[in-house]
Motif scaffolding. Structure first.
Motif, mmCIF file in Angstrom:
data_model
loop_
_atom_site.group_PDB
_atom_site.id
_atom_site.type_symbol
_atom_site.label_atom_id
_atom_site.label_comp_id
_atom_site.label_asym_id
_atom_site.label_seq_id
_atom_site.Cartn_x
_atom_site.Cartn_y
_atom_site.Cartn_z
ATOM 1 N N ASN A 154 4.432 -1.234 4.810
ATOM 2 C CA ASN A 154 3.806 0.071 4.568
ATOM 3 C C ASN A 154 4.575 1.188 5.284
ATOM 4 O OD1 ASN A 154 1.854 -1.287 3.125
ATOM 5 N ND2 ASN A 154 0.359 -1.284 4.771
ATOM 6 N N ALA A 155 4.951 0.934 6.542
ATOM 7 C CA ALA A 155 5.725 1.946 7.277
ATOM 8 C C ALA A 155 7.107 2.127 6.663
ATOM 9 C CB ALA A 155 5.831 1.545 8.746
ATOM 10 N N GLY A 156 7.724 1.026 6.220
ATOM 11 C CA GLY A 156 9.044 1.134 5.604
ATOM 12 C C GLY A 156 9.021 1.914 4.297
ATOM 13 N N LEU A 157 7.961 1.743 3.508
ATOM 14 C CA LEU A 157 7.863 2.509 2.260
ATOM 15 C C LEU A 157 7.693 3.999 2.532
ATOM 16 C CD1 LEU A 157 5.618 0.164 0.066
ATOM 17 C CD2 LEU A 157 8.051 0.635 -0.208
ATOM 18 N N LEU A 158 6.918 4.332 3.567
ATOM 19 C CA LEU A 158 6.781 5.745 3.929
ATOM 20 C C LEU A 158 8.131 6.329 4.321
ATOM 21 C CD1 LEU A 158 5.256 8.332 4.704
ATOM 22 C CD2 LEU A 158 4.745 7.266 6.910
ATOM 23 N N LEU A 159 8.865 5.616 5.157
ATOM 24 C CA LEU A 159 10.180 6.107 5.574
ATOM 25 C C LEU A 159 11.135 6.210 4.390
ATOM 26 C CD1 LEU A 159 12.111 6.920 7.845
ATOM 27 C CD2 LEU A 159 12.679 4.496 8.102
ATOM 28 N N SER A 160 11.091 5.235 3.488
ATOM 29 C CA SER A 160 11.994 5.285 2.340
ATOM 30 C C SER A 160 11.696 6.475 1.443
ATOM 31 C CB SER A 160 11.883 3.976 1.542
ATOM 32 O OG SER A 160 10.595 3.846 0.957
ATOM 33 N N TRP A 161 10.408 6.803 1.251
ATOM 34 C CA TRP A 161 10.056 7.945 0.415
ATOM 35 C C TRP A 161 10.605 9.244 1.016
ATOM 36 C CZ3 TRP A 161 8.004 8.872 -4.295
ATOM 37 C CH2 TRP A 161 7.553 10.170 -4.554
ATOM 38 N N ASN A 173 0.837 -1.196 0.000
ATOM 39 C CA ASN A 173 0.000 0.000 0.000
ATOM 40 C C ASN A 173 0.871 1.244 0.000
ATOM 41 O OD1 ASN A 173 -1.894 2.031 0.461
ATOM 42 N ND2 ASN A 173 -3.124 0.739 1.776
ATOM 43 N N VAL A 174 0.774 2.053 -1.069
ATOM 44 C CA VAL A 174 1.521 3.307 -1.147
ATOM 45 C C VAL A 174 0.598 4.518 -1.081
ATOM 46 C CG1 VAL A 174 3.417 2.293 -2.441
ATOM 47 C CG2 VAL A 174 1.483 3.264 -3.663
ATOM 48 N N ARG A 175 -0.708 4.299 -1.054
ATOM 49 C CA ARG A 175 -1.606 5.446 -0.932
ATOM 50 C C ARG A 175 -1.433 6.117 0.429
ATOM 51 N NH1 ARG A 175 -5.002 2.069 -4.095
ATOM 52 N NH2 ARG A 175 -5.529 3.067 -6.082
ATOM 53 N N GLY A 176 -1.266 5.291 1.463
ATOM 54 C CA GLY A 176 -0.996 5.862 2.778
ATOM 55 C C GLY A 176 0.321 6.591 2.810
ATOM 56 N N VAL A 177 1.296 6.111 2.026
ATOM 57 C CA VAL A 177 2.589 6.789 1.955
ATOM 58 C C VAL A 177 2.413 8.182 1.372
ATOM 59 C CG1 VAL A 177 4.861 6.724 0.877
ATOM 60 C CG2 VAL A 177 3.846 4.623 1.773
ATOM 61 N N ARG A 178 1.672 8.284 0.285
ATOM 62 C CA ARG A 178 1.503 9.589 -0.370
ATOM 63 C C ARG A 178 0.767 10.567 0.520
ATOM 64 N NH1 ARG A 178 -0.503 6.791 -6.018
ATOM 65 N NH2 ARG A 178 1.530 5.984 -6.659
ATOM 66 N N SER A 179 -0.284 10.121 1.197
ATOM 67 C CA SER A 179 -1.041 11.038 2.051
ATOM 68 C C SER A 179 -0.218 11.488 3.250
ATOM 69 C CB SER A 179 -2.332 10.362 2.537
ATOM 70 O OG SER A 179 -2.034 9.209 3.293
ATOM 71 N N SER A 180 0.590 10.576 3.798
ATOM 72 C CA SER A 180 1.412 10.952 4.942
ATOM 73 C C SER A 180 2.558 11.876 4.538
ATOM 74 C CB SER A 180 1.975 9.702 5.618
ATOM 75 O OG SER A 180 0.936 8.868 6.083
ATOM 76 N N VAL A 181 3.099 11.654 3.337
ATOM 77 C CA VAL A 181 4.204 12.495 2.874
ATOM 78 C C VAL A 181 3.750 13.940 2.706
ATOM 79 C CG1 VAL A 181 5.637 12.949 0.846
ATOM 80 C CG2 VAL A 181 5.555 10.674 1.833
ATOM 81 N N LEU A 182 2.484 14.139 2.347
ATOM 82 C CA LEU A 182 1.993 15.507 2.180
ATOM 83 C C LEU A 182 2.126 16.313 3.464
ATOM 84 C CD1 LEU A 182 -1.204 14.928 0.015
ATOM 85 C CD2 LEU A 182 0.994 15.855 -0.709
ATOM 86 N N GLN A 183 2.057 15.665 4.600
ATOM 87 C CA GLN A 183 2.211 16.389 5.861
ATOM 88 C C GLN A 183 3.612 16.955 6.000
ATOM 89 O OE1 GLN A 183 1.034 13.854 9.092
ATOM 90 N NE2 GLN A 183 -0.768 13.096 8.013
ATOM 91 N N PHE A 184 4.594 16.256 5.445
ATOM 92 C CA PHE A 184 5.981 16.705 5.559
ATOM 93 C C PHE A 184 6.379 17.650 4.424
ATOM 94 C CE2 PHE A 184 5.648 12.686 7.742
ATOM 95 C CZ PHE A 184 6.314 12.927 8.924
ATOM 96 N N LEU A 185 5.599 17.654 3.347
ATOM 97 C CA LEU A 185 5.928 18.511 2.207
ATOM 98 C C LEU A 185 4.908 19.633 2.028
ATOM 99 C CD1 LEU A 185 6.943 15.786 -0.381
ATOM 100 C CD2 LEU A 185 8.391 16.994 1.241
ATOM 101 N N SER A 186 4.126 19.923 3.067
ATOM 102 C CA SER A 186 3.071 20.917 2.937
ATOM 103 C C SER A 186 3.633 22.316 2.680
ATOM 104 C CB SER A 186 2.210 20.926 4.199
ATOM 105 O OG SER A 186 3.016 21.193 5.343
ATOM 106 N N ARG A 187 4.807 22.592 3.182
ATOM 107 C CA ARG A 187 5.373 23.935 2.969
ATOM 108 C C ARG A 187 5.684 24.159 1.498
ATOM 109 N NH1 ARG A 187 10.013 25.758 6.978
ATOM 110 N NH2 ARG A 187 8.230 25.315 8.318
ATOM 111 N N GLU A 188 6.232 23.126 0.831
ATOM 112 C CA GLU A 188 6.488 23.257 -0.601
ATOM 113 C C GLU A 188 5.191 23.382 -1.382
ATOM 114 O OE1 GLU A 188 8.065 21.474 1.426
ATOM 115 O OE2 GLU A 188 10.221 21.652 1.065
ATOM 116 N N ALA A 189 4.126 22.742 -0.921
ATOM 117 C CA ALA A 189 2.849 22.814 -1.623
ATOM 118 C C ALA A 189 2.261 24.215 -1.542
ATOM 119 C CB ALA A 189 1.873 21.798 -1.025
#
Length: 437
Positions: free
Chosen positions: A259-266, A163-179
């Protein structure tokens, strides 16, 4: 396939005693006793003629090509419209591997001049493949005396990937400033160890960062400013033994870890780090050298999709020793695993300790909500007391292992499944900010 229904058998069975009584009462009326059976056969034949014809059945089955672990989908069965004048109710059952619930059936009513749809729910519980082999349709005639069945070949294989959909949604929290402000270079200044610049010292800065040599040259206090390093090696080490197959909150422990490892890797790849992967149980299953760049993420996703579920004992001595021999520089090793008690964890602790002498090791496990629930539940009987005592013993053994690893310099993370992705990222950021690598 066509067969009589229970209603037809019941109607025929009701007439048998009456026919026997008629023959016994008046033997000359024996011919009439056979009329009841003939009547039932004629009724069944009439019902078959009035039923929806099998040759007029037009069925289309659609299924997704792939699904992600934990995702819900469905197989849609469409029955095309026909000129049949009467509405017909269809009952549908699917052939699927792994086998679905045998009592799971869906129904659809085909009205005259209209199409009908039915949907089988799908739940991607494990990575691998789900095979939808066929769909069975069953319907009855208008009198309910005959039942017709037809098998529709499907032959679809659905890939179940991490599952990478959770990765993308969680990454947005860390990249919100760029957005909000657009793409730009963002230096992460803080408690790193990589020198960034010199700036005038002001009240509130830590005195340990004052550069006394340059301060004497400029005749004013000058402080060093550091930034977080971006070229570290991150290794995602997955234990694929039998303990990781146990389900937690509807998914195997291994899939929560992936799933957690893919989030961290991204996030690590976005930050400029190198990310690699290790999978092992009784032997080394996969190893991928750490690489950098966002283009590495699809490679990691494909690699985790190929990690199989194993029902074997994990050899930590072999797996972690092999990892240590392959790493040439200091790295952050994220070890996703689990254990039962202090006895089974002994070799695991020894192997992890040897690895932690050269590298930073984060020991990641999932907290068992069921075990904590049993330990904290109010005792209602002697059996509940016994269960609570056993659960407390298991939890005490786990805490003993965590405390021992912590004293040996291993970072332990034992959290519920829903908190694992963010908890792991926070621990990663903390390690980098403190310059432990």
């Amino acid at each position: 396939m066509t067969q009589p229904t229970l209603r037809a058998f019941a109607i025929f069975a009701v007439g048998v005693p009456l026919a026997l009584f008629l023959v016994i009462y008046e033997p000359d009326l024996w011919l009439w006793s056979f009329d009841w059976g003939a009547f039932v056969l004629v009724a069944i034949g009439t019902d078959l003629m009035l039923a929806f014809p099998r040759r007029g059945l037009q069925v289309t089955v659609t299924a997704p090509d792939s699904m992600q672990v934990g995702e819900r989908g469905g197989v849609t069965v469409t029955i095309g419209e026909t000129p049949h004048p009467r509405p017909t109710r269809f009952e549908l059952v699917r052939e699927q591997r792994p086998d679905p619930d045998p009592d799971e059936r869906v129904a659809a009513t085909l009205a005259p001049g209209a199409a009908a749809q039915a949907r089988f729910p799908l739940f991607a519980q494990r990575r691998g493949h789900m095979h939808v082999d066929a769909v069975w349709l069953r319907w009855r005639g208008p009198l309910g005396l005959v039942e017709l069945t037809r098998r529709i070949e499907v032959g679809r294989a659905i890939d179940v990937v991490p599952n990478v959909r959770g990765v993308r949604s969680s990454v947005l929290q860390f990249l919100s400033r760029e957005a909000l402000f657009g793409n730009k270079v963002q230096e992460q200044k803080g408690e790193g160890t990589e020198f960034e610049a010199l700036r005038d010292y002001v009240t509130g800065m830590e005195s340990r960062f004052i550069d006394w040599k340059h301060s004497a040259r400029h005749r004013r206090l000058v402080s060093k400013e550091f930034r977080t390093e971006r070229n570290h090696q991150i290794i995602l080490a997955f234990d694929t033994g039998y303990l990781m197959v146990e389900p937690v909150d509807g998914l195997p422990r291994l899939d929560h870890a992936i799933n957690a490892g893919l989030l961290l890797s991204w996030i690590s790849l976005q930050g400029g780090d190198f990310v690699g992967l290790l999978a092992f149980d009784e032997m080394l299953r996969q190893y991928h050298q750490p690489r950098r760049g966002v283009s590495t993420f699809p490679r990691l996703q494909r690699a985790t999709a190929g990690i199989e579920y194993r029902h074997t004992e994990t050899n930590f001595t072999l797996g972690l020793a092999e990892l240590g021999s392959r790493l040439r520089r200091r790295a952050l090793v994220i070890l996703f695993t689990d254990f039962v008690d202090t006895v089974t964890a002994e070799l695991m602790v020894e192997a992890t300790t040897r690895l932690a002498r050269r590298h930073v090791v984060v020991f990641v496990t999932l907290r068992d909500a069921v075990l904590h629930g049993i330990a904290d539940a109010a005792p209602m009987s002697f059996g509940h007391v016994a269960q609570s005592v056993i659960a407390h013993d298991f939890l005490r053994d786990r805490m003993t292992v965590f405390e021992r690893l912590g004293r040996l310099g291993v970072h332990c993370l034992d959290v519920p499944s829903r908190s694992l992705p963010i908890g792991l990222v926070n621990r990663y950021i903390m390690i980098k900010q403190r310059g432990l690598l």
